[in-house]
Design a protein around this motif. Structure first.
Motif, mmCIF file in Angstrom:
data_model
loop_
_atom_site.group_PDB
_atom_site.id
_atom_site.type_symbol
_atom_site.label_atom_id
_atom_site.label_comp_id
_atom_site.label_asym_id
_atom_site.label_seq_id
_atom_site.Cartn_x
_atom_site.Cartn_y
_atom_site.Cartn_z
ATOM 1 N N ASN B 168 -6.936 8.207 5.840
ATOM 2 C CA ASN B 168 -7.757 9.333 5.400
ATOM 3 C C ASN B 168 -8.579 8.895 4.192
ATOM 4 O OD1 ASN B 168 -6.601 11.454 7.103
ATOM 5 N ND2 ASN B 168 -4.742 10.986 5.960
ATOM 6 N N ARG B 188 -21.137 1.512 -5.521
ATOM 7 C CA ARG B 188 -20.892 0.514 -6.561
ATOM 8 C C ARG B 188 -20.444 -0.758 -5.870
ATOM 9 N NH1 ARG B 188 -16.804 2.533 -11.145
ATOM 10 N NH2 ARG B 188 -17.435 4.691 -11.146
ATOM 11 N N LYS B 191 -15.646 -5.848 -6.626
ATOM 12 C CA LYS B 191 -15.102 -7.209 -6.524
ATOM 13 C C LYS B 191 -13.623 -7.092 -6.256
ATOM 14 C CE LYS B 191 -18.367 -10.175 -8.282
ATOM 15 N NZ LYS B 191 -18.819 -11.266 -7.572
ATOM 16 N N LEU B 192 -13.206 -7.627 -5.103
ATOM 17 C CA LEU B 192 -11.783 -7.572 -4.788
ATOM 18 C C LEU B 192 -11.098 -8.816 -5.342
ATOM 19 C CD1 LEU B 192 -12.912 -6.177 -1.572
ATOM 20 C CD2 LEU B 192 -10.995 -5.074 -2.694
ATOM 21 N N GLU B 193 -9.785 -8.864 -5.199
ATOM 22 C CA GLU B 193 -9.076 -9.971 -5.843
ATOM 23 C C GLU B 193 -9.192 -11.295 -5.095
ATOM 24 O OE1 GLU B 193 -7.854 -7.360 -4.159
ATOM 25 O OE2 GLU B 193 -5.691 -7.233 -4.524
ATOM 26 N N THR B 208 -14.247 2.964 -6.288
ATOM 27 C CA THR B 208 -13.650 1.615 -6.282
ATOM 28 C C THR B 208 -12.239 1.609 -5.703
ATOM 29 O OG1 THR B 208 -14.924 1.220 -8.269
ATOM 30 C CG2 THR B 208 -13.289 -0.422 -7.720
ATOM 31 N N GLN B 209 -11.446 2.612 -6.095
ATOM 32 C CA GLN B 209 -10.054 2.585 -5.626
ATOM 33 C C GLN B 209 -9.954 2.743 -4.107
ATOM 34 O OE1 GLN B 209 -7.130 4.702 -8.034
ATOM 35 N NE2 GLN B 209 -5.846 4.899 -6.211
ATOM 36 N N PHE B 212 -10.153 -0.579 -2.521
ATOM 37 C CA PHE B 212 -8.869 -1.299 -2.566
ATOM 38 C C PHE B 212 -7.876 -0.700 -1.566
ATOM 39 C CE2 PHE B 212 -10.576 -2.982 -6.457
ATOM 40 C CZ PHE B 212 -9.949 -4.213 -6.617
ATOM 41 N N TYR B 213 -7.969 0.619 -1.375
ATOM 42 C CA TYR B 213 -7.068 1.311 -0.448
ATOM 43 C C TYR B 213 -7.351 0.871 0.997
ATOM 44 C CZ TYR B 213 -5.363 5.337 2.289
ATOM 45 O OH TYR B 213 -4.753 6.140 3.226
ATOM 46 N N LEU B 215 -9.186 -1.876 1.939
ATOM 47 C CA LEU B 215 -9.142 -3.333 2.099
ATOM 48 C C LEU B 215 -7.858 -3.911 1.502
ATOM 49 C CD1 LEU B 215 -12.865 -3.814 1.171
ATOM 50 C CD2 LEU B 215 -11.905 -3.974 3.443
ATOM 51 N N THR B 216 -6.796 -3.740 2.256
ATOM 52 C CA THR B 216 -5.524 -4.338 1.834
ATOM 53 C C THR B 216 -5.641 -5.851 2.038
ATOM 54 O OG1 THR B 216 -4.655 -4.148 4.051
ATOM 55 C CG2 THR B 216 -4.226 -2.303 2.577
ATOM 56 N N PRO B 217 -4.755 -6.636 1.425
ATOM 57 C CA PRO B 217 -4.840 -8.097 1.631
ATOM 58 C C PRO B 217 -4.822 -8.477 3.112
ATOM 59 C CG PRO B 217 -3.377 -7.606 -0.180
ATOM 60 C CD PRO B 217 -3.749 -6.289 0.410
ATOM 61 N N MET B 220 -8.217 -7.664 4.646
ATOM 62 C CA MET B 220 -9.253 -8.633 4.242
ATOM 63 C C MET B 220 -9.118 -9.920 5.056
ATOM 64 S SD MET B 220 -9.832 -8.380 0.170
ATOM 65 C CE MET B 220 -8.202 -8.184 -0.455
#
Lengths: 188, 295
Positions: B168, B188, B191-193, B208-209, B212-213, B215-217, B220
């Protein structure tokens, strides 16, 4: 005709001005990154609160089925007051670990009650908790990514000089697993 | 299946033979009609006749060829896809609606819009729809003689997919190789890790969050794998309940070319294209509905 000393003074003044501009720009850049870290940390707070709320709901559902095992969750009843405010990062990590433990306890109980597994409200809560955990992971990764970038800048010369001048230290990462320390006692 | 394929192949090769037959007639006709000297009236008329006959044969061959291809796609391929994909719906002449295409958020509005080879269905409980899309922008320029000229330049030719998404999200996320967001929202750059991921893709999000939510490792890594396996310019976007995937590879997905046999080998290449859908669902774990509540 300007004398040689005047020229020298102008050059020194210009250099000083450039250094001052660079110092201010660098300071602002570090502050902006620090703000980003702060924003990311508040993201962790939101995710932790969400997780806490969902776990509380799960606990209520589980208790409905397992009245005689209420003692299993006795130690978490005191969390009823809600998630403590103004926690340090370390305390947040401890809090997260306690929630991990609570969740593991719930899972153990659920295994003993197949009818609970079939409960629609409970299965939805299970999905919710997974989603909340994904949000928490996202917040944690975002926080760590921001911290990593800020720390990277802080230790790089000559930015390190500006960071030292304005008293900015390296920030701590939010670890997924906190090592258990016997001397830390958390009371919620 | 083989019998059916042979039948289409037979019809197709008949139309190709007709086309081949028309070629010497066209050449001979042109030679006789336009190279004869003055007074050779018969040669001219014979040439003209051969030319006309050759043109008619060529047109008949083309019409027959297109009819075979159309029949093959409308009946055989439609039936084939409905067998290998749950609720599979294939329509060669239909395409995605422009609204569906622009909804992805990174394909700009085109002056010329074409879409065909629509395919939709359900894989592991995940609904998807897709089609080939060709987008062109009009360019007006002045030529060396000072005249205003118009030309259409392709900025996307490939396939666009839309999948149900299992998370969601209230904000939009785009992962793009060469495009940039074009839906007018305030994105925006994120930059991911993963340094490798950031090198390969540009990530944009309205929050941004949320990036990250989504695009988990693992996610990616899966996107990188898809990028490695599929040459072309890739774009992913995540909006509400949907994930969009566009691949700009300058190709048609289900082409049937002259003198290429309609056989099981050709069907296998089509099947491989459909397998991309399975790959996306599997690798991105879109079929793991562990996040959404039952309604």
């Amino acid at each position: 005709m300007p004398t040689e000393i005047t020229v020298l003074l102008i050059i020194i003044g210009a250099i000083a001005l450039l250094v001052a501009f660079w110092f201010i720009a660098t300071m602002n850049m570090l502050r902006r990154k620090e703000v980003k870290v702060g924003e990311a940390e508040s993201g962790i707070d939101v995710a932790l609160t969400k997780r806490f709320d969902t776990l509380t709901k799960m606990l209520d559902t589980v208790k409905g089925y397992t009245k005689h095992e209420a003692s299993t969750f006795e130690n978490v009843v005191k969390w009823r007051r809600g998630m403590p405010e103004d926690m340090t990062l370390e305390q947040k990590q401890e809090f997260m670990q306690k929630m991990d433990q609570l969740q593991a306890d719930i899972n153990v109980v659920v295994e003993q009650y197949p009818e609970l597994k079939a409960d629609k409200v409970f299965t939805n809560l299970q999905r919710s908790i997974m989603d909340v955990e994904e949000h928490l992971q996202a917040a944690r990764r975002m926080y760590n990514a921001n911290v990593s970038r800020l720390n990277g800048k802080i230790v790089t010369f000559p930015i390190s000089i500006v960071a030292a001048k304005i008293g900015m230290d390296k920030k701590a990462f939010f670890e997924a697993e906190v090592q258990k320390r016997a001397d830390v006692k958390m009371e919620f | 299946m083989e019998l059916q394929l042979n039948e289409y192949q037979l019809r197709k090769s008949k139309s190709e033979r007709l086309g081949l037959m028309s070629l010497p007639l066209l050449v001979l006709g042109a030679v006789l009609a336009f190279s004869g000297t003055e007074g050779q009236q018969i040669g001219f008329y014979v040439g003209l006749f051969l030319l006309a006959f050759g043109i008619i044969l060529m047109i008949v061959s083309l019409v027959r060829f297109n009819t075979v291809i159309s029949d093959f796609k409308k009946t055989f391929l439609k039936d084939y896809f409905s067998k290998i994909i749950k609720d599979g719906d294939y329509r060669p002449k239909k395409g995605l609606d422009p609204l569906n295409v622009y909804e992805c958020g990174f394909l700009k509005r085109a002056d010329r819009f074409k879409s065909w080879d629509y395919l939709s269905g359900e894989i592991d409980g995940i609904s998807f729809l897709s089609s080939d899309v060709h987008l062109q922008k009009r360019q007006v320029y002045t030529d060396s003689k000072g005249r205003r000229q118009t030309k259409y330049v392709t900025f996307f030719k490939g396939r666009l997919f839309r999948f149900d998404f299992n998370k969601n999200i209230d904000h939009d996320v785009q992962v793009l190789e060469r495009y940039s967001p074009s839906d007018g929202k305030r994105y925006r750059k994120v930059k991911l890790e993963s340094i490798d991921f950031n090198k390969k893709f540009k990530t944009y999000s309205t929050d941004t969050q949320t990036a990250f939510y989504v695009l988990t490792p693992h996610f990616m890594e899966a996107l990188m794998k898809i990028e490695n396996n599929h040459p072309g310019n890739l774009g992913f976007s995540f909006k509400g309940d949907h994930m969009f995937f566009a691949i700009y590879n300058n190709k048609s997905t289900f082409p049937i070319r002259p003198f290429v046999k309609i056989d099981e080998k050709l069907i296998d290449t089509f099947k491989a294209d459909v397998e991309l859908v399975y790959e996306l669902v599997d690798d991105l774990k879109l079929n793991k509905n562990i996040f959404k509540e039952d309604k």
